[in-house]
Every structure is written in structure tokens, then in C-alpha cells.
Motif scaffolding. Sequence first.
Motif, PDB file in Angstrom:
ATOM      1  N   CYS A 171      35.830  15.959 -18.352  1.00 44.49           N
ATOM      2  CA  CYS A 171      34.736  16.837 -18.691  1.00 44.49           C
ATOM      3  C   CYS A 171      35.103  18.027 -19.552  1.00 44.49           C
ATOM      4  CB  CYS A 171      33.988  17.236 -17.494  1.00 44.49           C
ATOM      5  SG  CYS A 171      32.215  18.099 -17.909  1.00 44.49           S
ATOM      6  N   ILE A 172      34.715  18.031 -20.871  1.00 46.77           N
ATOM      7  CA  ILE A 172      35.233  19.112 -21.780  1.00 46.77           C
ATOM      8  C   ILE A 172      33.908  20.314 -21.763  1.00 46.77           C
ATOM      9  CG2 ILE A 172      36.723  17.789 -22.914  1.00 46.77           C
ATOM     10  CD1 ILE A 172      34.737  17.534 -25.200  1.00 46.77           C
ATOM     11  N   GLY A 173      33.046  20.099 -21.075  1.00 49.31           N
ATOM     12  CA  GLY A 173      32.100  21.275 -21.170  1.00 49.31           C
ATOM     13  C   GLY A 173      30.640  20.902 -20.958  1.00 49.31           C
ATOM     14  N   ARG A 174      29.822  21.835 -20.704  1.00 46.21           N
ATOM     15  CA  ARG A 174      28.355  21.528 -20.695  1.00 46.21           C
ATOM     16  C   ARG A 174      27.752  21.377 -21.996  1.00 46.21           C
ATOM     17  NH1 ARG A 174      25.898  19.876 -16.457  1.00 46.21           N
ATOM     18  NH2 ARG A 174      23.848  21.206 -16.800  1.00 46.21           N
ATOM     19  N   THR A 175      26.911  20.686 -22.266  1.00 51.05           N
ATOM     20  CA  THR A 175      26.205  20.541 -23.680  1.00 51.05           C
ATOM     21  C   THR A 175      25.264  21.893 -23.591  1.00 51.05           C
ATOM     22  OG1 THR A 175      25.591  17.970 -23.192  1.00 51.05           O
ATOM     23  CG2 THR A 175      24.290  19.205 -24.873  1.00 51.05           C
ATOM     24  N   ASP A 176      24.663  22.467 -22.687  1.00 50.61           N
ATOM     25  CA  ASP A 176      24.146  23.331 -22.859  1.00 50.61           C
ATOM     26  C   ASP A 176      24.943  24.581 -23.499  1.00 50.61           C
ATOM     27  OD1 ASP A 176      22.020  22.130 -21.779  1.00 50.61           O
ATOM     28  OD2 ASP A 176      22.093  22.872 -19.767  1.00 50.61           O
ATOM     29  N   ASP A 177      26.144  24.866 -23.117  1.00 49.28           N
ATOM     30  CA  ASP A 177      26.941  25.819 -23.396  1.00 49.28           C
ATOM     31  C   ASP A 177      27.657  25.717 -25.099  1.00 49.28           C
ATOM     32  OD1 ASP A 177      26.805  27.224 -21.195  1.00 49.28           O
ATOM     33  OD2 ASP A 177      28.577  26.234 -20.365  1.00 49.28           O
ATOM     34  N   MET A 178      27.357  24.155 -25.536  1.00 50.22           N
ATOM     35  CA  MET A 178      27.899  23.985 -26.805  1.00 50.22           C
ATOM     36  C   MET A 178      27.460  24.978 -27.923  1.00 50.22           C
ATOM     37  SD  MET A 178      27.937  20.121 -28.563  1.00 50.22           S
ATOM     38  CE  MET A 178      26.458  20.359 -29.381  1.00 50.22           C
ATOM     39  N   GLY A 189      28.307  23.588 -38.642  1.00 50.54           N
ATOM     40  CA  GLY A 189      28.078  22.005 -38.384  1.00 50.54           C
ATOM     41  C   GLY A 189      29.205  21.623 -37.461  1.00 50.54           C
ATOM     42  N   VAL A 190      30.127  22.581 -36.747  1.00 50.07           N
ATOM     43  CA  VAL A 190      31.256  22.149 -36.076  1.00 50.07           C
ATOM     44  C   VAL A 190      30.933  22.354 -34.517  1.00 50.07           C
ATOM     45  CG1 VAL A 190      33.623  22.254 -35.339  1.00 50.07           C
ATOM     46  CG2 VAL A 190      32.898  22.466 -37.765  1.00 50.07           C
ATOM     47  N   ASN A 191      30.723  21.556 -33.693  1.00 57.26           N
ATOM     48  CA  ASN A 191      30.447  21.518 -32.187  1.00 57.26           C
ATOM     49  C   ASN A 191      31.654  22.248 -31.535  1.00 57.26           C
ATOM     50  OD1 ASN A 191      28.475  19.985 -32.680  1.00 57.26           O
ATOM     51  ND2 ASN A 191      29.221  18.314 -31.668  1.00 57.26           N
ATOM     52  N   VAL A 192      31.312  23.370 -30.863  1.00 50.36           N
ATOM     53  CA  VAL A 192      32.509  24.052 -30.197  1.00 50.36           C
ATOM     54  C   VAL A 192      31.900  24.536 -28.723  1.00 50.36           C
ATOM     55  CG1 VAL A 192      33.787  26.318 -30.206  1.00 50.36           C
ATOM     56  CG2 VAL A 192      32.904  25.307 -32.344  1.00 50.36           C
ATOM     57  N   PHE A 193      32.915  24.041 -27.831  1.00 48.35           N
ATOM     58  CA  PHE A 193      32.543  24.170 -26.393  1.00 48.35           C
ATOM     59  C   PHE A 193      33.563  25.424 -26.044  1.00 48.35           C
ATOM     60  CE2 PHE A 193      31.554  19.858 -26.657  1.00 48.35           C
ATOM     61  CZ  PHE A 193      30.194  19.718 -25.965  1.00 48.35           C
ATOM     62  N   PRO A 194      32.881  26.654 -24.977  1.00 45.08           N
ATOM     63  CA  PRO A 194      33.675  27.688 -24.919  1.00 45.08           C
ATOM     64  C   PRO A 194      34.935  27.443 -24.035  1.00 45.08           C
ATOM     65  CG  PRO A 194      31.210  27.908 -24.399  1.00 45.08           C
ATOM     66  CD  PRO A 194      31.519  26.689 -24.920  1.00 45.08           C
ATOM     67  N   SER A 195      34.656  26.169 -23.252  1.00 45.24           N
ATOM     68  CA  SER A 195      36.001  25.725 -22.493  1.00 45.24           C
ATOM     69  C   SER A 195      37.178  25.344 -23.410  1.00 45.24           C
ATOM     70  CB  SER A 195      35.517  24.466 -21.517  1.00 45.24           C
ATOM     71  OG  SER A 195      35.050  23.626 -22.151  1.00 45.24           O
ATOM     72  N   ASP A 219      23.946  34.581 -32.719  1.00 47.37           N
ATOM     73  CA  ASP A 219      22.354  34.041 -32.937  1.00 47.37           C
ATOM     74  C   ASP A 219      21.945  33.562 -31.361  1.00 47.37           C
ATOM     75  OD1 ASP A 219      22.376  34.670 -35.602  1.00 47.37           O
ATOM     76  OD2 ASP A 219      24.119  33.023 -35.685  1.00 47.37           O
ATOM     77  N   THR A 220      20.596  33.631 -31.105  1.00 45.60           N
ATOM     78  CA  THR A 220      20.258  33.114 -29.882  1.00 45.60           C
ATOM     79  C   THR A 220      20.272  31.808 -29.758  1.00 45.60           C
ATOM     80  OG1 THR A 220      18.021  33.292 -31.072  1.00 45.60           O
ATOM     81  CG2 THR A 220      18.548  35.177 -29.492  1.00 45.60           C
ATOM     82  N   GLY A 221      20.147  30.733 -30.812  1.00 43.84           N
ATOM     83  CA  GLY A 221      20.139  29.451 -30.690  1.00 43.84           C
ATOM     84  C   GLY A 221      21.513  28.795 -30.444  1.00 43.84           C
ATOM     85  N   VAL A 222      21.557  27.456 -30.890  1.00 47.65           N
ATOM     86  CA  VAL A 222      22.976  26.863 -30.682  1.00 47.65           C
ATOM     87  C   VAL A 222      23.476  27.097 -31.847  1.00 47.65           C
ATOM     88  CG1 VAL A 222      24.007  24.520 -30.519  1.00 47.65           C
ATOM     89  CG2 VAL A 222      21.813  25.123 -29.092  1.00 47.65           C
ATOM     90  N   LYS A 223      22.628  26.819 -32.874  1.00 49.09           N
ATOM     91  CA  LYS A 223      23.588  27.201 -34.408  1.00 49.09           C
ATOM     92  C   LYS A 223      24.035  28.695 -34.712  1.00 49.09           C
ATOM     93  CE  LYS A 223      22.060  23.297 -36.878  1.00 49.09           C
ATOM     94  NZ  LYS A 223      20.744  22.623 -36.377  1.00 49.09           N
ATOM     95  N   GLN A 224      25.188  28.841 -34.863  1.00 51.09           N
ATOM     96  CA  GLN A 224      26.065  30.151 -35.210  1.00 51.09           C
ATOM     97  C   GLN A 224      26.508  30.199 -36.573  1.00 51.09           C
ATOM     98  OE1 GLN A 224      26.001  32.537 -32.656  1.00 51.09           O
ATOM     99  NE2 GLN A 224      24.566  31.126 -31.554  1.00 51.09           N
ATOM    100  N   GLU A 225      26.483  31.497 -37.123  1.00 50.45           N
ATOM    101  CA  GLU A 225      27.137  31.580 -38.470  1.00 50.45           C
ATOM    102  C   GLU A 225      28.642  32.104 -37.871  1.00 50.45           C
ATOM    103  OE1 GLU A 225      26.513  31.240 -41.870  1.00 50.45           O
ATOM    104  OE2 GLU A 225      25.106  29.913 -40.891  1.00 50.45           O
TER     105      GLU A 225
END
Length: 441
Positions: free
Chosen positions: A337-344, A349-355, A378-384
Motif C-alpha cells: 500500500c502506497i497511500g490512501r486515495t483520499d490523501d492523494m 497533473g502528477v499524482n503525489v502521495f504524502p507517504s 488549495d482545498t481540492g485534490v488539484k494543487q498548483e
Amino acid sequence: MPRTRPPEALPDESETRTWAEQLAADDSAYRAQLTYLFERSAFYRDKLTAAGLGSAVAAGGLGEIAGLPLTEKNEIRATCSRDNPIGSHLCAAAAEIVRIHSPSGTTGTPSYIPLTASDLDNWVTGSARSYAASGVAAGSRVVTTYNAGPFVAGAALAALDRIGVSHIPLGTGNREQLMLAIDLLKPDAVVLTPSYAAYLVEWAAGHAMDLAGSSVTRLLVAGEPGGGEPAFRAKLEEGWGATVTEAMGIGDIGPSLWGECEEQDGMHLGARGFVHPELIEPETGRAVDLEDGASGELVLTHLRHRAAPLLRFRTRDHVQVRTSPCACGRTGPRVRCIGRTDDMLIVRGVNVFPSAVREIVSAFAPAVSGHILVKPRDTGVKQEPPLPVSVELARGASPDDSLAEAIRERLRNVLVVQAHVELVPWGSLERSEYKSRLVQR
Ligand SMILES: [Zn+2]
């Protein structure tokens, strides 16, 4: 004298049949489960009919499972009412229900998890295989730090009785009792969350306690991702002088469904025969083949469940798959397991897991403590970009611009993410005796 491996630690025969044989056996269980759902589950009868699959025959077998709709936790929750607090996926009569668990860590309306006697027995069988894979066996002395209370993790404790270990249950947040038990009762293994294991390494260092010199030779970690990250795992193994293996379950489906063997190369499916695993792309829901190296969100389907079976349930756990043969003899795909989808987070455009961020940062030890906090702007999943990351320094270390720059550089090279690294003094990030929070929301 070399210790011979106790026979209990070896896989049982159902764990060594080929995966193709497993899938063939699972196919008939799955078809029977679908028939059962059409007969008894108002939730799935409506859901599958709405998807154009009006009967179990129309839904097909395991080969066609990717054509069925996914199940989200919120859909189940939306069907709960005062009259039916469990939800419309409940299939069994009240007299058949022997246990009702509550989920941990959820907010809002609870979603209860009912079990029949056979469901509970299957949970224990699967969990026992997962724990036995880690090398604990009859005669092992095992301390656990989960509460046998309302939560599903508590149900896994019965697996230790099934294996026949000498079990020392201490429950959560009992640090002094735990240290005393390690000192006096000399257990072989401790079952705990990776965060708690890390916390105790720090605590022991500050209290002149020699954890690495204790009787403990195995740490069985579970409850959150992280126990499989190489740098984090190395820190735990060094601090405890013990081998770390991990286990993973998901409340609605079962506890300790997966367990890692002593080869330490990902978790085997202890619940094989009871649960069917799939992978999807979290953003699109598209099925991903369970091939070596594949990654995606784990989706699980009950195969023999009676009380409230789930079909294609989204676990929100993001895993990587290994299918190479394992020297332990267990077959089938293994997961890490590399992380929770909710934490992603998605940074340009690049997926980043805090773990994954923590894993990169931990490699800078001993300059850093290993504690990090990702602070999305930013509050959503997408970050600048740049993504703000607080990195805690090691005890006594002072901020150093070249260290921050080196971490930033490594994050950019490995994760392809631009980060703003802020070094913070030792002790300033929150410690957890249960599960760590890696993202500030
Ligand atoms: Zn193995």
C-alpha cells in the motif's frame, strides 16, 4: 542452535494452489454470491438492475466483473435510516447476526458492519493466515495494542487464538504497560500501527530504554500505510532490532485481509477464497490488470459473505502489485500500500502521495526526524506548485539551507513534484500513538 521454522508458519494448502486454480474456485463462489445478492440485497438488486444487469446470470462471472458498477461507501450510508440503521445492503435476518462492528475513524452517520457466524469465522481464518504469514506461530508470545472494542481491528485478535500464540492484549495508548510487558514478559512480537512503532522508538531513545536489545524480534504493523516504505521500515527495524512485516484490512470487507510473509516483499491475500481483489484507476474507475508492477486503487468483492456482502467496494487504498513467485510458497498477487486515495494530491497533473514524500524525506536521516506535514494550499485534490512541505529536523539539528535544497531537489527528481520545503525544529510536528496525519486539511 538454529531455530527451525514451526510448521504453523508455513502456508496452508489453500495458499499454495496456483492463482488460476484460485480464480476458478472463486468464480463459482462469486456466481453463488451474486444469486444470493439478487435474492436478498435490495441495495444490489436495485443497483445492478439500474446498470442493465437484471439477474445474476446477466451479471456473469469473475471474468466480467469489471463491467459491474463500483460501490462507494457513501452509497451504502445513504440507504441507512432509523428503521434500517445498517443499510439496504443487509441480507441476513436479525437472528443470523452474531456481531455488529462500528467503523473506526469515520465521521457523521455511523455505518455498521454486521456479521453472521460464518462471516466471522471467515474473517478469523483470513486474518489467521495473514498473521501466520508473518511468522508468528503456536508458542510465540505476542503483545497486541488494538482494542477488542467496537472496531473491526479488534475482531482480528481472535486470529491469534486460532494460531495458538500466547497473546498479551494491552489495547491502545498504554505505553507504560507495553514497555513493562516487553521488559518482564519478553514477547517475541508486537502488533501495532507503524506510527506507534515509530513513536516508541523516539520515546525509548529519550528514556534510555534499549528497545533494540529487547526480546522483540518481530513487529507486525497495520492500520495505516507506511509500514512498507523502505526508509521508514528501516528506521523501525533499526530502532526495535526486529523484522517488520505489515498487514492490511478494510473495515467494511474484513480485518487483516492481507499479510506480509518473512520475505518482506509485499502482502499476500490471507482472505483468498473469501475476497476477490481488483485494481482501478481512481480518477476514472477504469479496471487495471493485476499484473506485476501495476498500481491503482484496490477494489474488493466478497465471495462468501452472508450478512451484508459488498461488490466491487472501493477501498481508497492505493497499492502496487507484485506477481513474481514468492519464496515462502504462497501464490497469487502481493500488494504494497502506497497511500490512501483520499490523501492523494495532483500537482500539475502528477499524482503525489504524502507517504511517498515522507519516504523521500526519511532518506535524509539522521539530519531529519522523519516527520513531515504536507500543507496543500488549495482545498481540492488539484494543487498548483510548489507544494508546501514541512520537514522536521533531527533532535538538536539546526536549519540548513543546503539540506532544504537537497530535499527539494530529490522530491523533484523522484516524484516529479515541485515542493517548497520548510525545515522545522525537532518536536514541532504532531506525534501519534495511533495513526499519523501527513496532510494538513
Ligand atoms: Zn511470501
